[in-house]
Design a protein around this motif. Structure first.
Motif, PDB file in Angstrom:
ATOM      1  N   TYR A  90       0.817  -1.347   0.016  1.00 12.62           N
ATOM      2  CA  TYR A  90       0.102  -0.053  -0.098  1.00 12.62           C
ATOM      3  C   TYR A  90       0.864   1.238   0.025  1.00 12.62           C
ATOM      4  O   TYR A  90       0.455   2.161  -0.761  1.00 12.62           O
ATOM      5  CB  TYR A  90      -0.991  -0.160   1.219  1.00 12.62           C
ATOM      6  CG  TYR A  90      -2.166   1.117   0.951  1.00 12.62           C
ATOM      7  CD1 TYR A  90      -2.886   1.152  -0.124  1.00 12.62           C
ATOM      8  CD2 TYR A  90      -2.228   1.879   2.000  1.00 12.62           C
ATOM      9  CE1 TYR A  90      -3.827   2.156  -0.292  1.00 12.62           C
ATOM     10  CE2 TYR A  90      -3.380   2.881   1.974  1.00 12.62           C
ATOM     11  CZ  TYR A  90      -4.030   3.118   0.883  1.00 12.62           C
ATOM     12  OH  TYR A  90      -4.990   4.092   0.767  1.00 12.62           O
ATOM     13  N   MET A 114      -7.842   2.971  -1.060  1.00  9.24           N
ATOM     14  CA  MET A 114      -7.603   4.739  -1.027  1.00  9.24           C
ATOM     15  C   MET A 114      -8.890   5.164  -1.208  1.00  9.24           C
ATOM     16  O   MET A 114      -8.893   6.392  -0.563  1.00  9.24           O
ATOM     17  CB  MET A 114      -6.699   4.883  -2.556  1.00  9.24           C
ATOM     18  CG  MET A 114      -6.696   6.252  -2.564  1.00  9.24           C
ATOM     19  SD  MET A 114      -5.301   6.649  -3.820  1.00  9.24           S
ATOM     20  CE  MET A 114      -6.412   6.291  -5.400  1.00  9.24           C
ATOM     21  N   LYS A 166     -11.903   4.538   0.258  1.00 10.46           N
ATOM     22  CA  LYS A 166     -11.999   4.634   1.763  1.00 10.46           C
ATOM     23  C   LYS A 166     -11.200   5.753   2.311  1.00 10.46           C
ATOM     24  O   LYS A 166     -11.907   6.541   3.253  1.00 10.46           O
ATOM     25  CB  LYS A 166     -11.975   3.203   2.169  1.00 10.46           C
ATOM     26  CG  LYS A 166     -12.507   3.406   3.729  1.00 10.46           C
ATOM     27  CD  LYS A 166     -11.449   2.163   4.698  1.00 10.46           C
ATOM     28  CE  LYS A 166     -10.265   2.238   4.640  1.00 10.46           C
ATOM     29  NZ  LYS A 166      -9.221   2.814   5.882  1.00 10.46           N
ATOM     30  N   ASP A 167     -10.002   5.703   2.346  1.00 11.45           N
ATOM     31  CA  ASP A 167      -9.046   6.754   2.854  1.00 11.45           C
ATOM     32  C   ASP A 167      -9.408   8.245   2.498  1.00 11.45           C
ATOM     33  O   ASP A 167      -9.357   9.057   3.283  1.00 11.45           O
ATOM     34  CB  ASP A 167      -7.655   6.214   2.616  1.00 11.45           C
ATOM     35  CG  ASP A 167      -7.031   5.153   3.362  1.00 11.45           C
ATOM     36  OD1 ASP A 167      -7.984   4.625   4.284  1.00 11.45           O
ATOM     37  OD2 ASP A 167      -6.045   4.587   3.078  1.00 11.45           O
ATOM     38  N   THR A 217     -12.665   9.188   4.000  1.00 13.81           N
ATOM     39  CA  THR A 217     -12.898   9.198   5.578  1.00 13.81           C
ATOM     40  C   THR A 217     -11.629  10.338   5.886  1.00 13.81           C
ATOM     41  O   THR A 217     -11.551  10.576   7.182  1.00 13.81           O
ATOM     42  CB  THR A 217     -12.262   7.857   6.176  1.00 13.81           C
ATOM     43  OG1 THR A 217     -11.069   7.394   5.736  1.00 13.81           O
ATOM     44  CG2 THR A 217     -13.265   6.854   6.162  1.00 13.81           C
ATOM     45  N   LYS A 259      -8.494  10.572   5.352  1.00 11.98           N
ATOM     46  CA  LYS A 259      -7.334   9.948   5.826  1.00 11.98           C
ATOM     47  C   LYS A 259      -6.236  10.392   4.795  1.00 11.98           C
ATOM     48  O   LYS A 259      -5.040  10.739   4.837  1.00 11.98           O
ATOM     49  CB  LYS A 259      -7.001   8.447   5.966  1.00 11.98           C
ATOM     50  CG  LYS A 259      -5.868   7.812   6.397  1.00 11.98           C
ATOM     51  CD  LYS A 259      -5.914   6.315   6.705  1.00 11.98           C
ATOM     52  CE  LYS A 259      -4.600   5.899   7.313  1.00 11.98           C
ATOM     53  NZ  LYS A 259      -4.911   4.379   7.608  1.00 11.98           N
ATOM     54  N   ILE A 260      -6.841  10.589   3.510  1.00 13.14           N
ATOM     55  CA  ILE A 260      -5.902  10.997   2.483  1.00 13.14           C
ATOM     56  C   ILE A 260      -6.530  12.370   1.739  1.00 13.14           C
ATOM     57  O   ILE A 260      -7.820  12.544   1.495  1.00 13.14           O
ATOM     58  CB  ILE A 260      -5.719   9.790   1.340  1.00 13.14           C
ATOM     59  CG1 ILE A 260      -5.167   8.556   1.848  1.00 13.14           C
ATOM     60  CG2 ILE A 260      -5.162  10.509  -0.068  1.00 13.14           C
ATOM     61  CD1 ILE A 260      -4.918   7.400   0.823  1.00 13.14           C
TER      62      ILE A 260
END
Length: 101
Positions: A12, A90, A92-93, A96, A98-99
């Motif tokens: 990842y 990615m 999802k990130d 949310t 996160k990215i």
């Protein structure tokens, strides 16, 4: 020479490095959301042909991001399973927070 990864957890960070250009990430997100929408249409319409549109949508947006913005080859060519999983992780990130999108 192709790099080998022992796990998705190891892969990842490489995947994210291959998606460092913001426009490329945005194109991946649009493509992935398009895939979800088109799979939904396929289910509602009970027509599997929409799945081909979903496939074209997902890869089309992603590959434009790679070839025109990242200037690299999609990880799908050498790591198809991990790359497929990476697309959804990615997404999802991004969703949310996160990215950065």
């Amino acid at each position: 020479m192709s790099r080998r990864f022992a796990s998705f957890r190891e892969f990842y960070p490489f995947y994210l490095a291959e998606h460092s250009h913001r426009t490329s990430r945005r194109l991946h997100v649009v493509g992935s959301l398009g895939v979800l929408a088109l799979v939904g249409v396929a289910i509602v319409e009970r027509n599997a042909w929409w799945l081909l549109a979903a496939l074209a949508c997902g890869y089309g947006f992603a590959w434009v991001g790679h070839f025109f913005f990242e200037k690299n080859r999609p990880a799908t060519f050498k790591h198809p399973v991990y790359s497929f999983i990476g697309d959804w992780v990615m997404l999802k990130d991004v969703l949310t927070g996160k990215i950065r999108f």
